[in-house]
Design a protein around this motif. Sequence first.
Motif, PDB file in Angstrom:
ATOM      1  N   ILE A 173      45.715 -67.614  11.561  1.00 33.50           N
ATOM      2  CA  ILE A 173      47.026 -67.059  11.256  1.00 33.50           C
ATOM      3  C   ILE A 173      47.822 -68.243  10.711  1.00 33.50           C
ATOM      4  CG2 ILE A 173      49.123 -66.028  12.193  1.00 33.50           C
ATOM      5  CD1 ILE A 173      47.339 -64.719  14.358  1.00 33.50           C
ATOM      6  N   ILE A 174      47.980 -68.272   9.395  1.00 34.87           N
ATOM      7  CA  ILE A 174      48.665 -69.370   8.712  1.00 34.87           C
ATOM      8  C   ILE A 174      50.094 -68.916   8.454  1.00 34.87           C
ATOM      9  CG2 ILE A 174      48.706 -70.821   6.656  1.00 34.87           C
ATOM     10  CD1 ILE A 174      45.624 -70.334   6.476  1.00 34.87           C
ATOM     11  N   GLY A 205      58.172 -68.037   8.225  1.00 37.27           N
ATOM     12  CA  GLY A 205      57.594 -67.225   9.288  1.00 37.27           C
ATOM     13  C   GLY A 205      56.667 -66.144   8.781  1.00 37.27           C
ATOM     14  N   GLU A 206      56.312 -66.216   7.491  1.00 34.63           N
ATOM     15  CA  GLU A 206      55.405 -65.207   6.921  1.00 34.63           C
ATOM     16  C   GLU A 206      53.956 -65.614   7.164  1.00 34.63           C
ATOM     17  OE1 GLU A 206      58.023 -63.840   3.074  1.00 34.63           O
ATOM     18  OE2 GLU A 206      56.933 -65.755   2.980  1.00 34.63           O
ATOM     19  N   LEU A 249      55.908 -60.509   9.078  1.00 30.14           N
ATOM     20  CA  LEU A 249      55.171 -59.838  10.148  1.00 30.14           C
ATOM     21  C   LEU A 249      55.567 -58.374  10.290  1.00 30.14           C
ATOM     22  CD1 LEU A 249      52.967 -60.521  12.163  1.00 30.14           C
ATOM     23  CD2 LEU A 249      54.729 -61.255  13.767  1.00 30.14           C
ATOM     24  N   ASP A 250      56.808 -58.047   9.955  1.00 28.17           N
ATOM     25  CA  ASP A 250      57.258 -56.654  10.052  1.00 28.17           C
ATOM     26  C   ASP A 250      57.107 -55.892   8.733  1.00 28.17           C
ATOM     27  OD1 ASP A 250      59.244 -57.950   8.655  1.00 28.17           O
ATOM     28  OD2 ASP A 250      60.892 -57.212   9.903  1.00 28.17           O
ATOM     29  N   GLN A 270      49.078 -58.260  16.381  1.00 28.02           N
ATOM     30  CA  GLN A 270      49.892 -57.697  17.464  1.00 28.02           C
ATOM     31  C   GLN A 270      50.001 -58.707  18.605  1.00 28.02           C
ATOM     32  OE1 GLN A 270      48.290 -54.039  19.060  1.00 28.02           O
ATOM     33  NE2 GLN A 270      50.115 -53.607  20.221  1.00 28.02           N
ATOM     34  N   ASP A 271      48.888 -59.367  18.922  1.00 27.75           N
ATOM     35  CA  ASP A 271      48.921 -60.393  19.967  1.00 27.75           C
ATOM     36  C   ASP A 271      49.738 -61.604  19.518  1.00 27.75           C
ATOM     37  OD1 ASP A 271      47.428 -58.738  21.555  1.00 27.75           O
ATOM     38  OD2 ASP A 271      45.603 -59.961  21.471  1.00 27.75           O
ATOM     39  N   TYR A 272      49.687 -61.926  18.241  1.00 21.06           N
ATOM     40  CA  TYR A 272      50.512 -63.014  17.719  1.00 21.06           C
ATOM     41  C   TYR A 272      51.998 -62.675  17.882  1.00 21.06           C
ATOM     42  CZ  TYR A 272      52.850 -66.101  14.436  1.00 21.06           C
ATOM     43  OH  TYR A 272      53.724 -66.989  13.861  1.00 21.06           O
TER      44      TYR A 272
END
Length: 152
Positions: A24-25, A30-31, A126-127, A142-144
């Motif tokens: 997860i880069i 925050g993207e 993320l959204d 989802q866990d991130y």
Amino acid sequence: MEYYKQLRAYVGHQPLILPGAVAIIVNRDGEILLQKRNQTTWGLPGGLMELGESLEETVRREVVEETGLTIGKLMLLNVYSGAEYHIKMGNGDEFYAVTAVYITEEFRGELQVDYEETHALEFFALDALPETVGKSYRNYLQDYRAHLTARR
């Protein structure tokens, strides 16, 4: 030849346990970097472990191969395995994925699409993820998201 391809020569389509790692880069905004893996499905850069590699070495190698980026400090989010991660490919090959998911905010280089394993590379909020993010990748993200919430 890639290790899993050597195994396939012996076991055919029988289920295998295949370890791998993805990243997860996260950019400064925050993207999350997503990789379009085929014509429709988006996922995270990463792939399968080769003989003699650690999971961290695997994710570093795969990220360079698939994105052109060199990643820095890694934090392990989780390791995912079990029946939920059983995959049957279109050619009949079956495997159970054991996937280490790492997070990094450190990377350098320019995004480069290799067109063998990658159709596109793009950062997403993320959204505002594409609808066609693969199921396993959705679980990881989802866990991130829960990890981010817990950090606050």
